[in-house]
Scaffold this active site. Structure first.
Site, PDB file in Angstrom:
ATOM      1  N   PRO A  18     -35.444 101.544 -37.678  1.00  0.00           N
ATOM      2  CG  PRO A  18     -37.370 101.648 -38.997  1.00  0.00           C
ATOM      3  CD  PRO A  18     -36.100 100.868 -38.803  1.00  0.00           C
ATOM      4  CB  CYS A 102     -45.587 101.165 -37.380  1.00  0.00           C
ATOM      5  SG  CYS A 102     -45.855 101.990 -35.786  1.00  0.00           S
ATOM      6  CE  LYS A 141     -37.890  97.279 -39.409  1.00  0.00           C
ATOM      7  NZ  LYS A 141     -38.948  96.848 -38.483  1.00  0.00           N
ATOM      8  N   GLY A 203     -35.808  91.754 -35.243  1.00  0.00           N
ATOM      9  CA  GLY A 203     -36.558  91.336 -34.059  1.00  0.00           C
ATOM     10  C   GLY A 203     -35.715  90.524 -33.094  1.00  0.00           C
ATOM     11  CG  ASP A 204     -36.879  89.239 -29.851  1.00  0.00           C
ATOM     12  OD1 ASP A 204     -37.160  90.362 -29.402  1.00  0.00           O
ATOM     13  OD2 ASP A 204     -37.694  88.280 -29.852  1.00  0.00           O
ATOM     14  N   GLY A 226     -32.675  96.917 -33.487  1.00  0.00           N
ATOM     15  CA  GLY A 226     -33.383  98.073 -32.963  1.00  0.00           C
ATOM     16  C   GLY A 226     -33.092  98.295 -31.499  1.00  0.00           C
TER      17      GLY A 226
END
Length: 327
Positions: A18, A102, A141, A203-204, A226
């Site tokens: 997201p 977030c 998440k 992530g990454d 993402g």
């Protein structure tokens, strides 16, 4: 390769993360068309959704009745979270995700998102409320922790599992890192060892090499991508193929790419309306033009044009592969 979550099967285990202002209905639909095990809606504020704030329900629209789509909710109040979850389920959502990762200041200052990692007891009241309110699978998440001194993702994941969470995704940074430095995929292994439910590494992860390394270091059951999908909605399908040993589809080029970008742009105009859709689409057009090495003057013209028909007519020139040769 597949992941079983309650009665749902997600294959391939390569998911779209997201992203606020990015993973809207048109983009999720586009990514799904190439192939993704799961796509997740933009974070939806639970109270705003229940109170029907303009624009909020649209963010969750694709979740209604679509098996490979999760609607992500955020909030700090158990009653609002439960009511939003019931509303989303009633509209046909097949899976609900809870955001506790977030890092944005306005979210954290509202005691939502990753701020909940500083108070796991309160975090669990939200999880219990959502799980108890619906019959569809609920996932979580989050991040590794609040900061280097509070790396409590394994504890949160275990307690969440005991409360009925069906899957957990871990972004390999703390909240205080925001998106700086490198994601620590190896640290996600501590979460994997703490639970029996599927764990997704995030992530990454931008290509096959980073995906394979993330899976190896974390021991995770799948990956979530993402920012790596920005301007490359087909990349999830490519990574999934490489991980499974299938034939890797080529990235679209030439007229195929032009058609995809024009269709994406048109879908955004249809979804948001001409004025708002044109503004929201600019970031996506910018990413497509980054890949095409569009000259600065032409790029500026595309991103400042206000007439959708004119923008559509400029896309073929903006994506001309000759730009890459000259770059």
């Amino acid at each position: 390769m597949a992941i079983q979550v309650a009665n749902l099967n997600f294959s391939p285990p390569v998911f779209l993360a997201p992203l606020a202002g990015i993973t809207d209905l048109p983009f999720r639909t586009l990514v799904s068309s190439f192939g993704a095990g799961l796509v997740v809606s933009e974070m939806v504020a639970s109270q705003e959704m229940v109170q029907a704030k303009p624009g909020v329900r649209e963010r969750a629209e694709l979740g209604f009745g679509v098996a490979n789509t999760s609607v992500q909710l955020a909030g700090r109040d158990a009653e609002w979270m439960a009511e939003a979850a019931r509303m989303v389920e009633a509209n046909g959502a097949r899976i609900i995700d809870i955001n506790m990762g977030c890092p944005a200041k306005k979210v954290v200052n509202g005691y939502s998102g990753s701020a909940l990692m500083r108070d796991l007891d309160h975090a669990l009241t939200l999880i219990d409320a959502v799980v108890g309110a619906v019959s569809v699978p609920v996932t979580l998440k989050t991040r590794l922790g609040w900061d280097d001194d509070l790396m409590n993702a394994p504890e949160l994941a275990k307690r969440a599992e005991n409360s009925g969470i069906a899957m957990v995704t871990i972004h390999g940074r703390t909240r205080c890192q925001f998106y700086k430095g490198r994601a620590d995929w190896a640290a996600i292994a501590n979460v994997k060892q703490a639970v029996d439910i599927p764990v997704i590494a995030n992530g990454d992860i931008v290509d096959h090499d980073t995906a394979k390394t993330a899976l190896t270091q974390s021991g995770a059951d799948g990956i979530m991508i993402g920012r790596g999908a920005q301007g490359r909605p087909w990349v999830l399908a490519q990574i999934a193929a490489e991980l499974t040993g299938a034939d890797v589809p080529d990235a679209p080029t030439g007229n195929d790419l032009i058609r995809i970008v024009q269709d994406h742009y048109s879908a955004m105009i249809s979804f948001y309306g001409a004025a708002l859709g044109n503004r929201v689409a600019r970031k996506h057009l910018g990413w497509y033009m980054d890949e095409a090495h569009t000259p600065a003057a032409l790029r500026q013209r595309v991103l400042t044009e206000t007439d959708p028909d004119t923008t559509l007519s400029l896309i073929p020139e903006a994506l001309d592969p000759a730009h890459g040769v000259a770059a």
